[in-house]
Design an enzyme around this catalytic site. Structure first.
Site, PDB file in Angstrom:
ATOM      1  N   ALA A   1       2.238  -3.761   5.384  1.00  0.00           N
ATOM      2  CA  ALA A   1       2.443  -4.939   4.522  1.00  0.00           C
ATOM      3  C   ALA A   1       1.414  -5.059   3.414  1.00  0.00           C
ATOM      4  O   ALA A   1       1.564  -5.901   2.530  1.00  0.00           O
ATOM      5  CB  ALA A   1       2.430  -6.202   5.380  1.00  0.00           C
ATOM      6  N   SER A   2       0.373  -4.211   3.449  1.00  0.00           N
ATOM      7  CA  SER A   2      -0.609  -4.282   2.358  1.00  0.00           C
ATOM      8  C   SER A   2      -0.228  -3.328   1.223  1.00  0.00           C
ATOM      9  O   SER A   2      -0.962  -3.204   0.253  1.00  0.00           O
ATOM     10  CB  SER A   2      -2.008  -3.920   2.895  1.00  0.00           C
TER      11      SER A   2
ATOM     12  N   ARG B   1       4.713  -5.275  -1.752  1.00  0.00           N
ATOM     13  CA  ARG B   1       4.389  -6.159  -2.892  1.00  0.00           C
ATOM     14  C   ARG B   1       5.485  -6.148  -3.950  1.00  0.00           C
ATOM     15  O   ARG B   1       5.916  -7.192  -4.419  1.00  0.00           O
ATOM     16  CB  ARG B   1       3.096  -5.677  -3.563  1.00  0.00           C
TER      17      ARG B   1
ATOM     18  N   ASP C   1      18.597   4.154   1.478  1.00  0.00           N
ATOM     19  CA  ASP C   1      18.641   4.797   0.172  1.00  0.00           C
ATOM     20  C   ASP C   1      19.035   3.681  -0.787  1.00  0.00           C
ATOM     21  O   ASP C   1      20.203   3.307  -0.878  1.00  0.00           O
ATOM     22  CB  ASP C   1      19.698   5.912   0.146  1.00  0.00           C
ATOM     23  N   HIS C   2      18.041   3.134  -1.487  1.00  0.00           N
ATOM     24  CA  HIS C   2      18.347   1.910  -2.244  1.00  0.00           C
ATOM     25  C   HIS C   2      19.312   2.174  -3.404  1.00  0.00           C
ATOM     26  O   HIS C   2      19.907   1.250  -3.923  1.00  0.00           O
ATOM     27  CB  HIS C   2      17.066   1.222  -2.726  1.00  0.00           C
TER      28      HIS C   2
ATOM     29  N   LYS D   1      23.088  -0.156  -5.291  1.00  0.00           N
ATOM     30  CA  LYS D   1      23.351  -0.529  -6.692  1.00  0.00           C
ATOM     31  C   LYS D   1      24.837  -0.850  -6.845  1.00  0.00           C
ATOM     32  O   LYS D   1      25.690  -0.164  -6.269  1.00  0.00           O
ATOM     33  CB  LYS D   1      22.997   0.630  -7.625  1.00  0.00           C
TER      34      LYS D   1
ATOM     35  N   HIS E   1      19.140  10.549  -3.169  1.00  0.00           N
ATOM     36  CA  HIS E   1      19.965   9.771  -4.102  1.00  0.00           C
ATOM     37  C   HIS E   1      21.119  10.585  -4.696  1.00  0.00           C
ATOM     38  O   HIS E   1      22.269  10.142  -4.721  1.00  0.00           O
ATOM     39  CB  HIS E   1      19.112   9.232  -5.248  1.00  0.00           C
TER      40      HIS E   1
HETATM   41  P1  NDP Z   1       1.664   2.926   0.355  1.00  0.00           P
HETATM   42  O1  NDP Z   1       1.030   4.241   0.074  1.00  0.00           O
HETATM   43  O2  NDP Z   1       1.338   1.776  -0.535  1.00  0.00           O
HETATM   44  O3  NDP Z   1       1.325   2.586   1.868  1.00  0.00           O
HETATM   45  C1  NDP Z   1       1.756   1.408   2.513  1.00  0.00           C
HETATM   46  C2  NDP Z   1       0.729   0.993   3.522  1.00  0.00           C
HETATM   47  O4  NDP Z   1       0.694   1.920   4.575  1.00  0.00           O
HETATM   48  C3  NDP Z   1      -0.675   0.979   2.989  1.00  0.00           C
HETATM   49  O5  NDP Z   1      -0.959  -0.240   2.346  1.00  0.00           O
HETATM   50  C4  NDP Z   1      -1.506   1.181   4.232  1.00  0.00           C
HETATM   51  O6  NDP Z   1      -1.751  -0.078   4.812  1.00  0.00           O
HETATM   52  C5  NDP Z   1      -0.591   1.947   5.158  1.00  0.00           C
HETATM   53  N1  NDP Z   1      -1.040   3.328   5.273  1.00  0.00           N
HETATM   54  C6  NDP Z   1      -1.340   4.181   4.294  1.00  0.00           C
HETATM   55  N2  NDP Z   1      -1.689   5.389   4.783  1.00  0.00           N
HETATM   56  C7  NDP Z   1      -1.621   5.270   6.120  1.00  0.00           C
HETATM   57  C8  NDP Z   1      -1.853   6.162   7.192  1.00  0.00           C
HETATM   58  N3  NDP Z   1      -2.233   7.416   6.984  1.00  0.00           N
HETATM   59  N4  NDP Z   1      -1.676   5.707   8.431  1.00  0.00           N
HETATM   60  C9  NDP Z   1      -1.262   4.445   8.661  1.00  0.00           C
HETATM   61  N5  NDP Z   1      -1.037   3.556   7.678  1.00  0.00           N
HETATM   62  C10 NDP Z   1      -1.199   3.973   6.433  1.00  0.00           C
HETATM   63  O7  NDP Z   1       3.218   3.174   0.436  1.00  0.00           O
HETATM   64  P2  NDP Z   1       4.384   2.393  -0.277  1.00  0.00           P
HETATM   65  O8  NDP Z   1       4.243   0.958   0.019  1.00  0.00           O
HETATM   66  O9  NDP Z   1       4.453   2.823  -1.682  1.00  0.00           O
HETATM   67  O10 NDP Z   1       5.670   3.019   0.424  1.00  0.00           O
HETATM   68  C11 NDP Z   1       5.975   2.814   1.774  1.00  0.00           C
HETATM   69  C12 NDP Z   1       7.141   3.705   2.153  1.00  0.00           C
HETATM   70  O11 NDP Z   1       8.245   3.419   1.309  1.00  0.00           O
HETATM   71  C13 NDP Z   1       6.873   5.194   1.962  1.00  0.00           C
HETATM   72  O12 NDP Z   1       7.547   5.887   2.957  1.00  0.00           O
HETATM   73  C14 NDP Z   1       7.471   5.509   0.614  1.00  0.00           C
HETATM   74  O13 NDP Z   1       7.869   6.861   0.548  1.00  0.00           O
HETATM   75  C15 NDP Z   1       8.676   4.591   0.616  1.00  0.00           C
HETATM   76  N6  NDP Z   1       9.120   4.201  -0.693  1.00  0.00           N
HETATM   77  C16 NDP Z   1       8.295   3.515  -1.536  1.00  0.00           C
HETATM   78  C17 NDP Z   1       8.747   3.093  -2.764  1.00  0.00           C
HETATM   79  C18 NDP Z   1       7.887   2.299  -3.694  1.00  0.00           C
HETATM   80  O14 NDP Z   1       8.385   1.866  -4.737  1.00  0.00           O
HETATM   81  N7  NDP Z   1       6.617   2.075  -3.367  1.00  0.00           N
HETATM   82  C19 NDP Z   1      10.135   3.388  -3.208  1.00  0.00           C
HETATM   83  C20 NDP Z   1      10.932   4.106  -2.248  1.00  0.00           C
HETATM   84  C21 NDP Z   1      10.424   4.491  -1.047  1.00  0.00           C
HETATM   85  P3  NDP Z   1      -3.023  -0.358   5.759  1.00  0.00           P
HETATM   86  O15 NDP Z   1      -4.140   0.482   5.259  1.00  0.00           O
HETATM   87  O16 NDP Z   1      -3.246  -1.831   5.592  1.00  0.00           O
HETATM   88  O17 NDP Z   1      -2.601   0.000   7.130  1.00  0.00           O
END
Ligand code: NDP
Length: 503
Positions: A34-35, A40, A197-198, A202, A260
């Site tokens: 969630a961080s 976000r 698959d967003h 659409k 996609h």
């Molecule tokens: P992030 O890289 O922002 O990671 C999300 C959260 O995961 C981090 O805030 C962290 O939170 C936690 N995290 C990161 N690395 C690790 C680790 N090694 N082990 C455990 N927790 C970890 O990813 P996104 O939010 O960008 O994406 C999340 C998922 O969605 C991914 O699978 C991505 O491929 C997919 N996705 C993302 C899109 C986007 O627009 N961002 C679009 C389509 C798919 P904390 O440190 O607080 O645990």
């Protein structure tokens, strides 16, 4: 929630299957990661919009989890900032939503943390239906499933449910996709899993099924007798941005084709399902994937062009080449562009080339499907015209506008043989906010409803990887064609691209 709201959603979401919010069970949505960026930028704004529309069942709770130490108040503040980056809201509106939010620290490797989470989720007054959303790096999915299983959170007593939502990529190749599925299925049944698959959420992509199968007009023409070629494009102007680490391992084929583009291909080319139901639609998609001519075999054999962007200009701004991007190796051989020509070996599509094109740092961001019809068999105007009559084209555009355009020839006013191209165009109306749901709002709503139709099924994932494995095998062994950022790709593909996209 007002009495009229379900109808608003019914109109937006499908008149044939009115959406009744009252029928949904309240649930606790647990966002793992969630961080992160996804929470976000996509999830929290989508959840807020659903809440405001009255589309979250009353009693729903949203729990953010992650390794980052945050208080619930701090988490709420961050989410307010995230939502406000996308829309305006008053503090009064915010406070109604903020009451649903809480945050708990969770280290995914620590079983004690999962025990604490399970106790928290089982406290009286919280909904017993649970949605676990993995907004996490994909290498964490198996761990999450395993830990959920260890504390019994994968179980629910009907009519309550426990569901796990995961984001692409679903594995890095066929073997890892199969291994991931095996791990998930040790804990969760297939109908508990939602592979997002967003693109499938659409409007224009969903409309493919309506357009093809709710009109008598197109289906008789939707075959090798009338269609010359089909092009599916998803081009981007953006480079790798902050995702260089992921992208340099994935490349364009894993990032865009495996998911996609293959889904859009399936929807455009599959046979008519007998009913608009998940299993029948998924079965037809799987059948289509099985009909793809294996890469590099047959006559004609499927073809592939791979490219990588060099320095150039996007919208008048100088941009660096791929190898100069932060986080990319100076000798990286990752493809940022691919044009794949493939064939479908079945009665309907025999001999019709399908082109899948995607790349970064291309001239424009565009997502569309172009159905190019064949030339008329005989031109009775031939002796009066200086050029051949352009063939008809149906364009299903997803970005920059969601629209359907049928390109025709008509007589223009004036001389006897003046032909002019015209478009019959349907632009998705710019309806007020409550009449339209964006992709993540629909995805979340489908998960709440337990509707799998617009998600990946396990066999589809495996079949898509199986088709692409030999294509991926070409990366590193076939030339990586350079292209200037801001162009339409390598010069070697320029003539074909111009013809396919009519540019
Ligand atoms: P992030 O890289 O922002 O990671 C999300 C959260 O995961 C981090 O805030 C962290 O939170 C936690 N995290 C990161 N690395 C690790 C680790 N090694 N082990 C455990 N927790 C970890 O990813 P996104 O939010 O960008 O994406 C999340 C998922 O969605 C991914 O699978 C991505 O491929 C997919 N996705 C993302 C899109 C986007 O627009 N961002 C679009 C389509 C798919 P904390 O440190 O607080 O645990």
């Amino acid at each position: 929630m007002t009495a009229s709201q379900p109808d608003v959603l019914a109109g937006a979401y499908g008149q044939c299957q009115p959406f009744r919010i009252e029928a949904l069970r309240p649930c606790t949505l647990v966002i793992l990661g969630a961080s992160g960026d996804l929470t976000r930028r996509k999830l929290m704004p989508a959840l807020y919009n659903l809440f405001e529309l009255g589309a979250l069942p009353s009693g729903c709770q949203i729990l953010g989890c992650g390794r980052t130490a945050l208080t619930s108040d701090h988490f709420r503040e961050q989410m307010l900032v995230a939502i406000r980056q996308q829309r305006a809201l008053t503090m009064e509106e915010w406070e109604r939503f903020a009451r649903l939010l809480a945050y708990r620290r969770l280290d995914y490797a620590q079983q004690a943390d999962w025990q604490d989470l399970a106790s928290w989720l089982r406290q009286p007054g919280l909904p017993a239906s649970r949605l676990f959303y993995c907004a996490l790096p994909p290498d964490q999915y198996a761990t999450v499933a395993c830990q959920l299983g260890a504390v019994g959170l994968q179980q629910a007593t009907a009519p309550d449910y426990s569901r796990l939502i995961i984001e692409k990529p679903f594995g890095h190749d066929l073997a890892s996709a199969i291994a991931l599925d095996a791990s998930l299925h040790q804990i969760f049944a297939e109908d508990q899993l939602f592979r997002i698959d967003h693109y499938l959420a659409k409007e224009t992509v969903q409309n493919l099924l309506m357009l093809r199968f709710a009109n008598a007009l197109f289906e008789p023409l939707w075959n090798r007798s009338y269609i010359d070629s089909v092009t599916i494009i998803a081009s981007e102007q953006l480079g790798v941005g902050q995702r260089a680490g992921y992208y340099d391992r994935a490349g364009v084929l894993r990032d865009m084709f495996q998911n996609h583009l293959m889904q859009m291909l399936a929807l455009v080319a599959m046979e008519p399902p007998s009913r608009f139901e998940t299993e029948t639609v998924q079965n037809e998609k799987a059948k289509l994937f099985r009909s793809l001519r294996p890469f590099s075999t047959g006559d004609p054999a499927p073809q592939l062009l791979l490219g990588q962007y060099q320095a150039g200009q996007i919208d008048g701004q100088a941009v660096v080449g791929y190898r100069a991007e932060a986080g990319v190796a100076a000798d990286s051989c990752t493809a940022t562009y691919a044009l794949l020509q493939l064939y479908i070996d079945n009665w309907r599509w025999s001999g019709v080339p399908f082109y899948l094109l995607s790349g970064k740092r291309l001239a424009a961001k565009q997502t569309a499907i172009h159905i190019q019809f064949k030339q008329i068999p005989h031109s009775l105007f031939g002796h009066l015209l200086s050029a051949p009559i352009p063939a008809n084209r149906l364009e299903l555009a997803i970005y920059p506008q969601e629209r359907i355009a049928l390109h025709l020839q008509t007589k223009s006013p004036g001389g006897k043989a003046c032909l002019a191209p015209v478009q019959l165009c349907y632009d998705y109306p710019q309806a007020p906010l409550q009449a339209r749901l964006d992709a993540y709002e629909k995805v979340l709503l489908d998960c709440l409803q337990g509707d799998h139709m617009m998600f990946w099924r396990q066999d589809g994932v495996a079949l898509s990887w199986a088709y692409l494995e030999p294509v991926l095998g070409r990366c590193g062994s076939q030339p990586l064609l350079p292209y200037v950022a801001g162009s339409w790709g390598p010069p070697e593909a320029a003539a074909l691209t111009a013809r396919l996209l009519n540019i």
